[in-house]
Motif scaffolding. Structure first.
Motif, PDB file in Angstrom:
ATOM      1  N   ARG A 112       0.838  -1.206   0.000  1.00 21.19           N
ATOM      2  CA  ARG A 112       0.000   0.000   0.000  1.00 21.19           C
ATOM      3  C   ARG A 112       0.874   1.258   0.000  1.00 21.19           C
ATOM      4  N   PHE A 113       1.951   1.208   0.747  1.00 22.37           N
ATOM      5  CA  PHE A 113       2.818   2.375   0.904  1.00 22.37           C
ATOM      6  C   PHE A 113       3.521   2.736  -0.402  1.00 22.37           C
ATOM      7  N   ILE A 114       4.037   1.738  -1.132  1.00 18.76           N
ATOM      8  CA  ILE A 114       4.805   2.056  -2.343  1.00 18.76           C
ATOM      9  C   ILE A 114       3.889   2.321  -3.539  1.00 18.76           C
ATOM     10  N   ASP A 115       2.646   1.878  -3.471  1.00 21.81           N
ATOM     11  CA  ASP A 115       1.619   2.257  -4.450  1.00 21.81           C
ATOM     12  C   ASP A 115       2.045   2.006  -5.895  1.00 21.81           C
ATOM     13  N   ARG A 116       2.406   0.744  -6.162  1.00 22.20           N
ATOM     14  CA  ARG A 116       2.670   0.321  -7.537  1.00 22.20           C
ATOM     15  C   ARG A 116       1.752  -0.858  -7.856  1.00 22.20           C
ATOM     16  N   PRO A 117       1.472  -1.115  -9.131  1.00 17.63           N
ATOM     17  CA  PRO A 117       0.536  -2.196  -9.492  1.00 17.63           C
ATOM     18  C   PRO A 117       1.172  -3.575  -9.355  1.00 17.63           C
ATOM     19  N   ILE A 118       1.372  -4.004  -8.104  1.00 18.06           N
ATOM     20  CA  ILE A 118       1.977  -5.307  -7.812  1.00 18.06           C
ATOM     21  C   ILE A 118       0.873  -6.282  -7.409  1.00 18.06           C
ATOM     22  N   LYS A 119       0.892  -7.464  -7.965  1.00 19.87           N
ATOM     23  CA  LYS A 119      -0.086  -8.491  -7.612  1.00 19.87           C
ATOM     24  C   LYS A 119       0.456  -9.340  -6.463  1.00 19.87           C
ATOM     25  N   PHE A 120      -0.422  -9.627  -5.503  1.00 19.24           N
ATOM     26  CA  PHE A 120       0.017 -10.280  -4.265  1.00 19.24           C
ATOM     27  C   PHE A 120      -0.752 -11.575  -4.023  1.00 19.24           C
ATOM     28  N   TYR A 121       0.000 -12.643  -3.746  1.00 18.78           N
ATOM     29  CA  TYR A 121      -0.595 -13.926  -3.353  1.00 18.78           C
ATOM     30  C   TYR A 121      -0.240 -14.225  -1.910  1.00 18.78           C
ATOM     31  N   ASN A 122      -1.248 -14.624  -1.139  1.00 19.72           N
ATOM     32  CA  ASN A 122      -1.048 -15.011   0.255  1.00 19.72           C
ATOM     33  C   ASN A 122      -1.414 -16.475   0.450  1.00 19.72           C
ATOM     34  N   ALA A 123      -0.562 -17.206   1.141  1.00 24.43           N
ATOM     35  CA  ALA A 123      -0.815 -18.622   1.412  1.00 24.43           C
ATOM     36  C   ALA A 123      -1.700 -18.764   2.639  1.00 24.43           C
ATOM     37  N   ALA A 124      -2.987 -18.992   2.415  1.00 25.10           N
ATOM     38  CA  ALA A 124      -3.894 -19.336   3.502  1.00 25.10           C
ATOM     39  C   ALA A 124      -3.860 -20.855   3.682  1.00 25.10           C
ATOM     40  N   SER A 125      -4.773 -21.398   4.461  1.00 21.58           N
ATOM     41  CA  SER A 125      -4.700 -22.826   4.760  1.00 21.58           C
ATOM     42  C   SER A 125      -6.072 -23.410   5.029  1.00 21.58           C
ATOM     43  N   TYR A 167      -8.179  -0.764  -0.011  1.00 18.28           N
ATOM     44  CA  TYR A 167      -7.123  -0.035  -0.727  1.00 18.28           C
ATOM     45  C   TYR A 167      -6.986  -0.460  -2.188  1.00 18.28           C
ATOM     46  N   ASP A 168      -7.894  -1.281  -2.657  1.00 21.94           N
ATOM     47  CA  ASP A 168      -7.929  -1.696  -4.060  1.00 21.94           C
ATOM     48  C   ASP A 168      -6.633  -2.389  -4.486  1.00 21.94           C
ATOM     49  N   LEU A 169      -6.059  -3.188  -3.586  1.00 19.73           N
ATOM     50  CA  LEU A 169      -4.873  -3.968  -3.934  1.00 19.73           C
ATOM     51  C   LEU A 169      -5.293  -5.229  -4.690  1.00 19.73           C
ATOM     52  N   PHE A 170      -4.453  -5.664  -5.615  1.00 21.57           N
ATOM     53  CA  PHE A 170      -4.669  -6.959  -6.252  1.00 21.57           C
ATOM     54  C   PHE A 170      -4.065  -7.996  -5.299  1.00 21.57           C
ATOM     55  N   ALA A 171      -4.894  -8.485  -4.391  1.00 20.93           N
ATOM     56  CA  ALA A 171      -4.426  -9.383  -3.347  1.00 20.93           C
ATOM     57  C   ALA A 171      -5.337 -10.598  -3.267  1.00 20.93           C
ATOM     58  N   CYS A 172      -4.752 -11.774  -3.327  1.00 18.34           N
ATOM     59  CA  CYS A 172      -5.497 -13.039  -3.327  1.00 18.34           C
ATOM     60  C   CYS A 172      -4.988 -13.949  -2.216  1.00 18.34           C
ATOM     61  N   SER A 173      -5.867 -14.800  -1.730  1.00 19.85           N
ATOM     62  CA  SER A 173      -5.458 -15.871  -0.815  1.00 19.85           C
ATOM     63  C   SER A 173      -5.822 -17.214  -1.417  1.00 19.85           C
ATOM     64  N   GLY A 174      -4.883 -18.123  -1.400  1.00 17.28           N
ATOM     65  CA  GLY A 174      -5.148 -19.500  -1.800  1.00 17.28           C
ATOM     66  C   GLY A 174      -5.364 -20.326  -0.553  1.00 17.28           C
ATOM     67  N   ILE A 175      -6.565 -20.883  -0.408  1.00 18.42           N
ATOM     68  CA  ILE A 175      -6.873 -21.725   0.753  1.00 18.42           C
ATOM     69  C   ILE A 175      -6.525 -23.157   0.370  1.00 18.42           C
ATOM     70  N   GLY A 236      -8.024 -11.339 -14.240  1.00 25.61           N
ATOM     71  CA  GLY A 236      -8.321  -9.912 -14.365  1.00 25.61           C
ATOM     72  C   GLY A 236      -8.689  -9.262 -13.055  1.00 25.61           C
ATOM     73  N   GLN A 237      -9.291 -10.026 -12.145  1.00 22.33           N
ATOM     74  CA  GLN A 237      -9.698  -9.509 -10.838  1.00 22.33           C
ATOM     75  C   GLN A 237      -9.185 -10.421  -9.730  1.00 22.33           C
ATOM     76  N   PRO A 238      -8.789  -9.837  -8.598  1.00 20.95           N
ATOM     77  CA  PRO A 238      -8.291 -10.661  -7.486  1.00 20.95           C
ATOM     78  C   PRO A 238      -9.431 -11.378  -6.769  1.00 20.95           C
ATOM     79  N   ASP A 239      -9.166 -12.579  -6.303  1.00 23.00           N
ATOM     80  CA  ASP A 239     -10.177 -13.346  -5.588  1.00 23.00           C
ATOM     81  C   ASP A 239      -9.477 -14.433  -4.776  1.00 23.00           C
ATOM     82  N   ASP A 240     -10.244 -15.089  -3.915  1.00 19.89           N
ATOM     83  CA  ASP A 240      -9.722 -16.171  -3.086  1.00 19.89           C
ATOM     84  C   ASP A 240     -10.244 -17.507  -3.604  1.00 19.89           C
ATOM     85  N   TYR A 241      -9.406 -18.550  -3.474  1.00 26.34           N
ATOM     86  CA  TYR A 241      -9.757 -19.850  -4.040  1.00 26.34           C
ATOM     87  C   TYR A 241      -9.382 -20.993  -3.104  1.00 26.34           C
TER      88      TYR A 241
END
Length: 343
Positions: A112-125, A167-175, A236-241
């Motif tokens: 959020r701080f650097i405010d660049r179009p970076i896509k983010f994946y988070n490892a959920a469980s 914050y309109d981040l492209f952020a996803c979690s993979g469960i 095209g859009q971030p989502d959780d799976y």
């Protein structure tokens, strides 16, 4: 050339993901807490140690996270870092929560701080769901975590969802449900079983001590699961799976299959040790990957029920001990790598 940053590259998933991204032409940077002393054995085992940049980063230090993001300027960030053992989380709940929840928050805040179009994946469980009571968990099932590890993962999941919306981040979690491979360390029960079965088959007189083998899990093959991570960031859009096979098996079945593959009866060598039972345990866990199949075009090809996962882990363990690769394992490896790039 796209650039990908992998927090936690030295683990099972981090190594397979790095391999996948390198094969796809990415420039890859991987991190560990101290890259100067880390062995990166998984990267060496996959033959990619020299093909990516390695940096020291502590996810619980915001400045450290911000520095690597500004230095490497990635297009995609994958957060696979944090304490990864459910059992250990009962002994180290604070460390577990800080490494997973605080670490994820630091990455999100830095993005959020650097405010660049970076896509983010988070490892959920899948541990976040708790006991699914025989139902196949999808993305709408409520979380009922039953371990400090699961609580930390659930917290990180909701942080990702909040930052995505606020914050309109492209952020996803993979469960992700359970996914195994030869790169699993022996503190994980599947590798513990495979290693013991191989040793006993070679003449060891030891007994294998296990906890509750009546538990049921949805087990898959790790190299396939990292492809799902990448696919999430190509949408095209971030989502959780939910990522799973859709089938569950008893741990007893895994034990029986492992020993049968080396010509042994597990009941002659396995001892149930109640001291290994967890304070709270999930009896049944199963996932519903329908959304991933429909939107990502992803599905699991290897499942525990067909014994392929067990056989490949046994073969790889035997080869590691013997210091060689066999034609049979290379054929299977080429097969799953082919699946990883087939979509």
């Amino acid at each position: 050339m796209k650039k990908a940053l992998i927090f936690g590259v030295s683990g099972q998933d981090g190594a397979y993901l790095a391999q996948l991204l390198i094969d796809k032409g990415y420039a890859v940077c991987g991190t560990s807490r101290d890259a100067q002393v880390s062995s990166f054995q998984n990267l060496i085992r996959l033959g990619i140690r020299e093909q990516l940049k390695l940096e020291s980063v502590a996810l619980n230090d915001f400045r450290s996270v911000l520095q690597i993001l500004n230095k490497f300027q990635p297009d995609e960030v994958y957060n696979l870092s944090g304490q990864s053992s459910v059992s250990l989380s009962f002994d180290q709940p604070v460390e577990t929560f800080e490494s997973i929840s605080l670490g994820t928050l630091n990455v999100l805040e830095a993005l959020r701080f650097i405010d660049r179009p970076i896509k983010f994946y988070n490892a959920a469980s899948s541990e976040c769901f708790g006991d699914t009571e025989g139902k196949a968990a999808d993305e709408t099932m409520p979380f009922r975590p039953k371990s400090p590890y699961a609580v930390a993962k659930a917290s990180a999941f909701w942080q990702v969802a909040n930052y995505r919306k606020a914050y309109d981040l492209f952020a996803c979690s993979g469960i992700l449900f359970n996914h195994e491979s030869p790169l699993r360390p022996e503190r994980f029960v599947t590798q513990k079983i495979v290693s013991a079965a191989n040793r006993i088959a070679k003449g060891s007189k030891e007994k294998l001590y296990l906890g509750d083998i009546s538990i049921q899990r949805d087990w898959g093959w790790a190299p396939e699961y990292v492809k799902a991570m990448w696919l999430m960031l190509q949408q095209g859009q971030p989502d959780d799976y939910v990522i799973a096979t859709g089938e569950s098996c008893k741990l007893e079945d895994f034990v029986a299959a492992a020993f049968a593959c080396v010509g042994l009866d597990w009941r002659d060598r396995v001892v149930i040790d109640t001291s290994l039972f967890r304070p709270t345990e999930i009896a049944v866990s199963k996932g519903n990957p329908a959304k991933a199949r429909k939107k990502l075009g992803w599905q699991a090809h290897y499942k525990l029920n067909d014994n392929a996962v067990v056989q490949m882990m046994l073969q790889a363990q035997a080869e590691l001990v013997n210091g060689r690769k066999t034609a049979a394992y290379n054929k299977e490896r080429d097969k799953y790598l082919g699946l990883a790039t087939a979509f």
